[in-house]
Each structure stands twice: as structure tokens, then as C-alpha cells.
Design a protein around this motif. Structure first.
Motif, PDB file in Angstrom:
ATOM      1  N   ALA A 103      -5.230   8.516   1.930  1.00 63.22           N
ATOM      2  CA  ALA A 103      -3.927   9.031   2.372  1.00 63.22           C
ATOM      3  C   ALA A 103      -3.772  10.524   2.064  1.00 63.22           C
ATOM      4  O   ALA A 103      -3.089  11.236   2.795  1.00 63.22           O
ATOM      5  CB  ALA A 103      -2.806   8.251   1.686  1.00 63.22           C
ATOM      6  N   HIS A 123       2.491   4.360   1.662  1.00 61.84           N
ATOM      7  CA  HIS A 123       2.917   4.490   3.061  1.00 61.84           C
ATOM      8  C   HIS A 123       3.589   5.850   3.286  1.00 61.84           C
ATOM      9  O   HIS A 123       3.748   6.648   2.348  1.00 61.84           O
ATOM     10  CB  HIS A 123       3.818   3.316   3.467  1.00 61.84           C
ATOM     11  CG  HIS A 123       5.058   3.121   2.631  1.00 61.84           C
ATOM     12  ND1 HIS A 123       6.061   4.053   2.561  1.00 61.84           N
ATOM     13  CD2 HIS A 123       5.443   2.076   1.842  1.00 61.84           C
ATOM     14  CE1 HIS A 123       7.027   3.604   1.774  1.00 61.84           C
ATOM     15  NE2 HIS A 123       6.668   2.412   1.313  1.00 61.84           N
ATOM     16  N   ILE A 140       5.525  -3.870   5.327  1.00 59.39           N
ATOM     17  CA  ILE A 140       4.167  -3.589   5.814  1.00 59.39           C
ATOM     18  C   ILE A 140       3.239  -4.757   5.469  1.00 59.39           C
ATOM     19  O   ILE A 140       2.462  -5.213   6.302  1.00 59.39           O
ATOM     20  CB  ILE A 140       3.643  -2.265   5.209  1.00 59.39           C
ATOM     21  CG1 ILE A 140       4.375  -1.085   5.858  1.00 59.39           C
ATOM     22  CG2 ILE A 140       2.137  -2.130   5.373  1.00 59.39           C
ATOM     23  CD1 ILE A 140       4.081   0.263   5.224  1.00 59.39           C
ATOM     24  N   PRO A 156       0.830  -1.215   0.000  1.00 56.89           N
ATOM     25  CA  PRO A 156       0.000   0.000   0.000  1.00 56.89           C
ATOM     26  C   PRO A 156       0.868   1.271   0.000  1.00 56.89           C
ATOM     27  O   PRO A 156       2.069   1.185   0.219  1.00 56.89           O
ATOM     28  CB  PRO A 156      -0.703  -0.104   1.362  1.00 56.89           C
ATOM     29  CG  PRO A 156       0.338  -0.728   2.250  1.00 56.89           C
ATOM     30  CD  PRO A 156       1.122  -1.676   1.372  1.00 56.89           C
ATOM     31  N   ALA A 174       6.953  -1.124   1.729  1.00 54.92           N
ATOM     32  CA  ALA A 174       5.635  -1.721   1.515  1.00 54.92           C
ATOM     33  C   ALA A 174       5.712  -3.238   1.689  1.00 54.92           C
ATOM     34  O   ALA A 174       4.774  -3.855   2.206  1.00 54.92           O
ATOM     35  CB  ALA A 174       5.120  -1.349   0.127  1.00 54.92           C
ATOM     36  N   LEU A 176      -6.056   4.857   7.087  1.00 51.23           N
ATOM     37  CA  LEU A 176      -6.204   3.490   6.557  1.00 51.23           C
ATOM     38  C   LEU A 176      -6.644   2.513   7.638  1.00 51.23           C
ATOM     39  O   LEU A 176      -7.250   1.485   7.345  1.00 51.23           O
ATOM     40  CB  LEU A 176      -4.894   2.999   5.933  1.00 51.23           C
ATOM     41  CG  LEU A 176      -4.467   3.679   4.632  1.00 51.23           C
ATOM     42  CD1 LEU A 176      -3.259   2.984   4.046  1.00 51.23           C
ATOM     43  CD2 LEU A 176      -5.606   3.666   3.620  1.00 51.23           C
ATOM     44  N   LEU A 194      -7.395  -2.781   3.879  1.00 50.12           N
ATOM     45  CA  LEU A 194      -6.196  -3.529   4.295  1.00 50.12           C
ATOM     46  C   LEU A 194      -6.438  -5.047   4.246  1.00 50.12           C
ATOM     47  O   LEU A 194      -5.481  -5.827   4.347  1.00 50.12           O
ATOM     48  CB  LEU A 194      -5.759  -3.097   5.698  1.00 50.12           C
ATOM     49  CG  LEU A 194      -5.313  -1.625   5.804  1.00 50.12           C
ATOM     50  CD1 LEU A 194      -4.871  -1.303   7.233  1.00 50.12           C
ATOM     51  CD2 LEU A 194      -4.167  -1.309   4.831  1.00 50.12           C
ATOM     52  N   GLN A 254       3.402   3.832  10.219  1.00 47.86           N
ATOM     53  CA  GLN A 254       4.104   3.607   8.948  1.00 47.86           C
ATOM     54  C   GLN A 254       3.140   3.899   7.795  1.00 47.86           C
ATOM     55  O   GLN A 254       3.556   4.228   6.694  1.00 47.86           O
ATOM     56  CB  GLN A 254       4.588   2.159   8.834  1.00 47.86           C
ATOM     57  CG  GLN A 254       5.579   1.776   9.919  1.00 47.86           C
ATOM     58  CD  GLN A 254       6.258   0.461   9.623  1.00 47.86           C
ATOM     59  OE1 GLN A 254       6.634   0.185   8.498  1.00 47.86           O
ATOM     60  NE2 GLN A 254       6.415  -0.355  10.650  1.00 47.86           N
ATOM     61  N   LEU A 255       1.849   3.725   8.097  1.00 51.60           N
ATOM     62  CA  LEU A 255       0.793   3.964   7.107  1.00 51.60           C
ATOM     63  C   LEU A 255       0.009   5.206   7.509  1.00 51.60           C
ATOM     64  O   LEU A 255      -0.075   5.523   8.703  1.00 51.60           O
ATOM     65  CB  LEU A 255      -0.177   2.774   7.100  1.00 51.60           C
ATOM     66  CG  LEU A 255       0.320   1.472   6.496  1.00 51.60           C
ATOM     67  CD1 LEU A 255      -0.719   0.375   6.719  1.00 51.60           C
ATOM     68  CD2 LEU A 255       0.580   1.653   5.010  1.00 51.60           C
TER      69      LEU A 255
END
Ligand code: ATP
Length: 210
Positions: A61, A15, A180, A13, A177, A198, A205, A193-194
Motif C-alpha cells: 500500500a 484500506h 471489505i 486489511p 475494513a 493488493l 487477500l 476501496q483498497l
């Protein structure tokens, strides 16, 4: 005219590492930046999350600011996502607006493997995102193609629509990523981190959970 940056990636994703460097580049260039998820990446295995999910994550985001703009055009295209095709399209849409393709230093060094790479300089400037002080060894054919293109001052990118190169010193974060995806697959929650939004979207996710 304010340049328009293009920052592409799988975003599988998206990030905070992506967002931090794209934001810094947009500030350094005083440019808007299109954040462009790639459809079928030519250089790597297919993403885990589908195209609609990756675009939706990007939209979540990017809420609350207007410099970084989601652009899903490569997701709508069938076949491999070649950057040169995207730049041809953007050039015809934006006329005389300078375009700046933003690439990490590693990706830049690998440019001669890209489809139609020499044409990129006819269509856009290139902004090479590097850590402060980082030096990357470039293959000979790329070093030759770069002759006379390097500029230091972002203002120089406004005097032409394409063809210049600039090194942009940014702050890459040690976020990946791949890592993650591994964390989520093992039931962890990679907060910080994200983008925090989200974590309110379990549906987005879900593809990363095993
Ligand atoms: P993966 O781990 O799935 O390979 P990635 O984040 O490295 O993911 P992309 O989503 O394709 O790969 O990355 C898009 C662009 O963002 C690439 O140019 C990549 O070099 C850059 N990038 C990725 N992670 C970071 C980071 N932590 N800091 C700065 N730039 C990054």
C-alpha cells in the motif's frame, strides 16, 4: 525538528480510508508518519489475516511515497500491543524529536480505557483526527487531563517533544475494513476501496475468502 507521527490500527486489511487520513495528517503536521499494525489488539477480536500478511499489505500500500512508513514492531512483540510501550521505545530511539500519536476522534474519547493512558502525554503529543466541524463529547477525566494542552498551530508541536493536543481536520472516507472483509468473503472485489496493488497479490487477500 520534523515531528514523527504514529498511526496504529489492525489494518485487517489496510484500506484507502486509513491511508487518506494518515496522509492528510502528515501534510498538516509536515511530519513523517509511522503506520503501525497492532499485534494482539487489546480492545477487539484477533485479526483474520496473520501478522506477516498485514505487514506485507501495508508495504504494498505504501509503495511510491516516503511520508508514510511501515513499522512492524508491534507485530514482533508477544502479548497485547500497548501503545504506551511502543511510545516508550520510540522515545528512546528518537531522543528530542516530537512524537505525535494520531487518533480518530472516537478512539480519543475512549482513551481512559487504555492501559497507562495518562503516561501517553509524557511521551507524545496527540493529534485528534476529526471530520471538519465534528465535536466529540469527552469523558470528564479526559477533559480534565486535557486542560492547557490544546494548541491550534502545528508549529507549537515543534517547541516540545510531548504533551500537547491538536485537532486535525481530515477527510474520513466511508470505507470500513469490516465491510471489505465481508465483500471479499462473498466473492466480491472491493476495488477503489483498497490500494490497487493488493489486487495483484491474491495470496495476501486469500485469508478473507471463505
Ligand atoms: P474494522 O472494520 O476491522 O474495525 P477499522 O478500519 O475501523 O477496521 P482499524 O484498522 O483498527 O479499524 O483502524 C485503524 C484506525 O483507522 C482507527 O483509528 C480507525 O478509527 C481509523 N479508520 C478506520 N477506517 C477509517 C476511515 N474510513 N476513515 C478514517 N479513519 C478510519
Amino acid at each position: 525538528m520534523k515531528p514523527l507521527g504514529i498511526f496504529g490500527g489492525t489494518f485487517d486489511p489496510i484500506h484507502l480510508g486509513h491511508l487518506c487520513v494518515a496522509w492528510e495528517a502528515s501534510e498538516l503536521l509536515d511530519a513523517d508518519v509511522l503506520m503501525m499494525p497492532s499485534g494482539v489488539p487489546p480492545h477487539r477480536p484477533p485479526p483474520i489475516a496473520g501478522a506477516p500478511e498485514r505487514l506485507a499489505m501495508l508495504q504494498v500500500a505504501l509503495r511510491g511515497q516516503s511520508r508514510l512508513i511501515p513499522d512492524g514492531r508491534e507485530l514482533a512483540r508477544s502479548g497485547p500491543s500497548y501503545t504506551v510501550d511502543t511510545l516508550v521505545e520510540l522515545r528512546s530511539e528518537h531522543g528530542d524529536r516530537p512524537l505525535v500519536l494520531l487518533l480518530g476522534a472516537d478512539a480519543f474519547a475512549g482513551l481512559p480505557d487504555w492501559h497507562g493512558w495518562r503516561r501517553l502525554f509524557d511521551l507524545a503529543h496527540v493529534g485528534v483526527l476529526s471530520r471538519p466541524g465534528e465535536q466529540t463529547v469527552l469523558p470528564d477525566e479526559l477533559a480534565q487531563a486535557n486542560t492547557g494542552r490544546w494548541v491550534d498551530d502545528p508549529a507549537a508541536l515543534r517547541t516540545r517533544v510531548a504533551g500537547k493536543l491538536i485537532a486535525l481536520s481530515v477527510t474520513p472516507l466511508e470505507i470500513s475494513a469490516t465491510r471489505i472483509r465481508e465483500l471479499i468473503a462473498t466473492g466480491r472485489e472491493p476495488r477503489y476501496q483498497l490500494p490497487s496493488g493488493l489486487f495483484d497479490r491474491a495470496d495476501l487477500l486469500a485469508p478473507y475468502r471463505r
